[in-house]
Design an enzyme around this catalytic site. Structure first.
Site, short mmCIF file in Angstrom:
data_model
loop_
_atom_site.label_atom_id
_atom_site.label_comp_id
_atom_site.label_asym_id
_atom_site.label_seq_id
_atom_site.Cartn_x
_atom_site.Cartn_y
_atom_site.Cartn_z
N ALA A 9 0.91 -1.83 0.12
CA ALA A 9 -0.09 0.05 -0.35
C ALA A 9 0.96 1.17 -0.03
O ALA A 9 0.69 2.44 -0.82
CB ALA A 9 -0.58 0.08 1.05
N GLY A 10 1.92 1.50 0.80
CA GLY A 10 2.89 1.92 0.97
C GLY A 10 3.39 2.54 -0.27
O GLY A 10 3.63 3.83 -0.76
N ASP A 11 3.81 1.49 -0.88
CA ASP A 11 4.70 1.59 -2.26
C ASP A 11 3.90 2.47 -3.55
O ASP A 11 4.49 3.18 -4.64
CB ASP A 11 4.85 0.20 -2.57
CG ASP A 11 6.26 -0.74 -1.25
OD1 ASP A 11 6.95 0.27 -0.97
OD2 ASP A 11 6.30 -1.71 -1.89
P1 ATP Z 1 2.77 -1.03 3.34
O1 ATP Z 1 4.28 -1.40 4.98
O2 ATP Z 1 1.54 -2.43 3.91
O3 ATP Z 1 2.92 -1.16 2.31
P2 ATP Z 1 2.98 1.13 4.80
O4 ATP Z 1 3.11 1.38 5.95
O5 ATP Z 1 4.18 1.97 4.10
O6 ATP Z 1 2.25 0.54 4.28
P3 ATP Z 1 -0.29 2.91 5.81
O7 ATP Z 1 0.58 4.25 5.99
O8 ATP Z 1 -0.45 1.39 5.93
O9 ATP Z 1 1.92 2.62 4.45
O10 ATP Z 1 -0.62 2.51 4.60
C1 ATP Z 1 0.03 3.42 3.11
C2 ATP Z 1 -1.76 3.77 2.24
O11 ATP Z 1 -2.40 2.88 2.17
C3 ATP Z 1 -2.56 4.62 3.51
O12 ATP Z 1 -2.37 6.07 4.07
C4 ATP Z 1 -3.79 5.27 2.63
O13 ATP Z 1 -3.66 5.95 1.67
C5 ATP Z 1 -3.79 3.67 2.10
N1 ATP Z 1 -4.48 2.26 2.91
C6 ATP Z 1 -3.69 1.82 3.93
N2 ATP Z 1 -3.92 1.29 4.41
C7 ATP Z 1 -6.00 0.80 4.36
C8 ATP Z 1 -7.24 0.85 4.57
N3 ATP Z 1 -7.54 -0.56 5.15
N4 ATP Z 1 -7.73 1.65 3.94
C9 ATP Z 1 -8.08 2.08 2.58
N5 ATP Z 1 -6.68 2.63 2.40
C10 ATP Z 1 -5.68 2.71 3.21
O1 RIB Z 2 6.29 -2.98 1.44
C1 RIB Z 2 6.76 -4.00 0.98
C2 RIB Z 2 7.43 -5.12 0.93
O2 RIB Z 2 8.47 -5.33 1.59
C3 RIB Z 2 7.00 -6.47 0.51
O3 RIB Z 2 7.09 -6.83 -0.98
C4 RIB Z 2 8.15 -7.13 1.01
O4 RIB Z 2 9.13 -7.42 -0.34
C5 RIB Z 2 9.08 -5.73 1.48
O5 RIB Z 2 10.60 -5.81 0.94
#
Ligand code: ATP
Ligand code: RIB
Length: 329
Positions: free
Chosen positions: A280-282
């Site tokens: 999601a973050g990516d």
């Molecule tokens: P990950 O490591 O799982 O890729 P992250 O910790 O880097 O994620 P998050 O802040 O969890 O990043 O999520 C990134 C973005 O994804 C959020 O700001 C939002 O836009 C979207 N997102 C994440 N979770 C949800 C959710 N439950 N519903 C809707 N959007 C979401």
């Molecule tokens: O951001 C998600 C990624 O974190 C996964 O694809 C995994 O490879 C870890 O590096």
């Protein structure tokens, strides 16, 4: 000195310097407790790694699903990956997945003496939340001297360099210096979180952090980020260190942003049926990067569009596979 891609009248060029991992993913009814053995309800091997995921996000979100090649006439950006894999099956699969999505992988080395990076991911099915154990392997063969000069960022130079912290920190710092020397804008996503030297923040164009990263790098408790005032305070800390645009992603709460030119806001998350939050973050970073190179960057618009793209990703399983194409939004 080399000029950037767009200054030569071509599409803007985004270069991602970062990790490539094969993800080994188990979906479980709950995260295992100490000493507990769990049976997964599903297992998948799928391409991942924060660097490669962000490159794929830039590629998919700048192309439509029926035009996937690098020379797609409808593409809005070119994407290049710099990284390292082993000369093994996982490395080959990761490179071919990037190429299939139109990412230039000529800057990714495949070494017979190294193994490809691996991530063991456990996804809690009721919430879609993951826990990840990373084995960097070839990703940690990228050393600082290789990225000490602007020429290491490629010719033409990118319009934007994106980095994360799944490669060695000294390498990231060396590339930040090279980018500064070459006046290449940088988007830094310091994940997984590690404290950064002061020079990393000076003049940094875009810092995208999640709550854990904001708390560790900003020196505050995660609970301080529960309020908008707390988010603004940590955002100001990063601005005072020299960052121009700060974005804090807040999972299901949405996103907070603050810029040196006085813009700020808290955007709620889109409604989503969450099955797996991996990448999601990516996805957020990829969509935001496309706005940065669009020529009409506005942080509020960039955050809204990225929030929308990331909400699609949490509704699907996997990392690169779950990132939407431009026409799916
Ligand atoms: P990950 O490591 O799982 O890729 P992250 O910790 O880097 O994620 P998050 O802040 O969890 O990043 O999520 C990134 C973005 O994804 C959020 O700001 C939002 O836009 C979207 N997102 C994440 N979770 C949800 C959710 N439950 N519903 C809707 N959007 C979401
Ligand atoms: O951001 C998600 C990624 O974190 C996964 O694809 C995994 O490879 C870890 O590096």
């Amino acid at each position: 000195m080399a000029t950037s891609g767009s200054s030569k009248g071509q599409l803007p060029l985004i270069t991602v310097l970062g990790s490539l991992n094969m993800d080994l993913v188990s979906y479980v009814p709950h995260h295992p407790l100490p000493g507990e053995t769990l049976t997964s309800s599903r297992f998948a091997v799928s391409p991942g790694g924060k660097g490669a995921n962000q490159a794929i996000a830039c590629a998919k979100l700048s192309r439509s699903s029926n035009h996937t090649s690098a020379d797609d006439p409808t593409a809005t950006a070119r994407v290049r990956m710099l990284g390292a894999v082993g000369d093994d099956t996982y490395g080959t699969q990761l490179l071919s997945n990037l190429s299939r999505h139109g990412v230039d992988v000529s800057g990714v080395t495949a070494s017979p003496s190294l193994k490809t990076g691996l991530a063991i991911i456990i996804v809690d099915e009721p919430t879609g939340q993951n826990r990840i154990v990373l084995s960097p392997e070839a990703n940690h063969s990228l050393l600082a001297p290789q990225f000490a000069r602007p020429s290491s960022l490629g010719d033409p130079l990118p319009d934007l360099l994106i980095m994360q912290l799944e490669i060695p920190l000294p390498t990231v710092v060396a590339a930040l210096r090279a980018a500064r020397d070459a006046r290449v804008a940088v988007l830094l996503n310091p994940a997984p979180a590690q404290e950064l030297p002061a020079e990393a923040y000076a003049g940094l164009a875009h810092l995208v952090v999640n709550e854990t990263e904001a708390s560790i790098l900003g020196g505050v408790a995660e609970s301080d980020l529960d309020t908008e005032a707390g988010l603004e305070a940590v955002g100001k800390t990063f601005l005072s260190r020299g960052v121009l645009n700060v974005v804090v992603t807040l999972g299901g709460r949405g996103v907070f942003y603050l810029s040196a030119d006085g813009q700020k806001g808290l955007i709620p998350a889109e409604k989503a049926k969450v099955v797996d939050t991996t990448a999601a973050g990516d996805t957020f970073v990829g969509r935001y990067a496309l706005e940065v190179v669009s020529g009409s960057f506005n942080i509020a618009e960039a955050v809204k569009k990225s929030n929308r793209a990331a909400a699609k990703t949490v509704e699907r399983l996997g990392a690169q596979d779950s990132i939407p194409w431009r026409d799916e939004l």
